[in-house]
Design an enzyme around this catalytic site. Structure first.
Site, PDB file in Angstrom:
ATOM      1  N   LYS A  53       1.026   4.009  -3.038  1.00 44.00           N
ATOM      2  CA  LYS A  53       0.615   5.393  -2.810  1.00 44.00           C
ATOM      3  C   LYS A  53       1.774   6.369  -3.017  1.00 44.00           C
ATOM      4  CE  LYS A  53      -3.751   4.895  -1.861  1.00 44.00           C
ATOM      5  NZ  LYS A  53      -4.759   5.355  -2.852  1.00 44.00           N
ATOM      6  N   TYR A  66       0.823  -1.201   0.000  1.00 42.38           N
ATOM      7  CA  TYR A  66       0.000   0.000   0.000  1.00 42.38           C
ATOM      8  C   TYR A  66       0.861   1.257   0.000  1.00 42.38           C
ATOM      9  CZ  TYR A  66      -3.594   3.316   1.585  1.00 42.38           C
ATOM     10  OH  TYR A  66      -4.441   4.387   1.703  1.00 42.38           O
TER      11      TYR A  66
END
Length: 307
Positions: free
Chosen positions: A165, A161
């Site tokens: 991002k 993640y």
């Protein structure tokens, strides 16, 4: 005095991916309230229908595009739906995402690929499809991406993640340069909202339980952490989609709770020079006095002062 009526989006067409729930749903509803026609995307057909129905019930215009974001076909479906149903596309909000949290040594290939595929590849395929449409006619456009504090700071247990991002923030900076001549702005929102995804963060478990019972998020969390509801994040989508944001591009903008912020881009914080270059021994000798005091901290601070 500036009011929400100043930021009307009448005549604009927007796509919001991952709009079946959470931040995406709140953004879709807010864009529709501001006057935009909205294409609601999600892989959950029922959730798409509920968001479309909610927009229609409030007097807005919406159409659904059921697809799992990540593939070129899904991105092109979203753009095609906007053009076919509403005649054009002006704003693309690449919001869709999933979580598969685990520490590095327990992260499987499948979970890593799933997160990267939805967040990073999904943002890429959607932005590419939107950019091709924007470049095919005059008038520019808006690409609104969604990064994360984890992508800016790192976060324990979020290998895939955080990587995805961080990549999205880098793509926003790159695309803002590539699309500048066609008057397309590209920005990344760095949201902080209590959603089904963030409710899985152990440090937020108690607040998540209270929020699920309908209790307000405590003021210290809203201010110190900048943690609020999905509805607290949605106004930034509307602002960035508006004509008033025409001069804003290449930025990572944080919002959540009571906090609005601008994130810095990575840059050198210190340097040392040595004629002829560096040996390992020279680095070891120079490090304590030249660079050590500038070492950067990492991670998200979940400590909240007492109310």
């Amino acid at each position: 005095m500036m009011t929400d009526e100043t930021l009307r989006l009448d005549g604009k067409v927007a796509v919001v991916t991952g709009a079946g729930r959470g931040i995406g749903r709140a953004a879709a509803l807010a864009l529709a309230r501001a006057g935009a026609s909205v294409v609601v995307n999600d892989l959950d057909e029922t959730a798409v229908g509920e968001t479309v129905e909610a927009i229609g019930a409030a007097g807005g215009r919406a159409a659904g595009a059921v697809a799992a974001i990540g593939t070129t076909q899904a991105a092109e479906t979203c753009v095609a739906t906007a053009v076919e149903r509403f005649g054009d596309l002006h704003v693309f909000c690449a919001n869709a995402g999933i979580l598969r949290d685990s520490v590095l040594w327990k992260t499987s290939d499948e979970d890593f690929d799933a997160v990267i595929g939805t967040h990073l590849r999904g943002s890429f395929t959607c932005a590419r499809a939107a950019a091709r449409h924007f470049r095919s006619r005059a008038g520019g456009g808006r690409l609104i991406l969604v990064s994360s504090i984890a992508g800016q700071r790192g976060n324990f247990g979020q290998t895939a993640y955080a990587a995805a991002k961080a990549g999205i923030a880098a793509m926003a900076r790159t695309w803002s340069m590539e699309l500048a001549r066609t008057e397309v702005t590209v920005n990344a929102i760095v949201p902080n909202a209590m959603t089904a995804m963030t409710a899985t963060v152990p440090a937020l478990a108690e607040v998540a339980e209270r929020h699920a019972r309908g209790e307000p998020i405590p003021a210290p969390h809203r201010q110190h952490l900048g943690l609020g509801s999905a509805e607290d994040v949605a106004p930034l989508f509307v602002f960035l989609a508006s004509d008033l944001a025409a001069g804003i591009t290449g930025q990572c903008i944080g919002i959540g709770g009571d906090k609005l912020s601008l994130w810095s881009h990575p840059r050198e914080v210190a340097c040392a020079l040595r004629d002829g270059g560096w040996t390992a021994a020279a680095i070891a000798e120079a490090w304590p006095d030249s660079l050590a005091r500038y070492s950067q901290d990492v991670g998200i601070d979940f400590d909240v002062p007492d109310a």
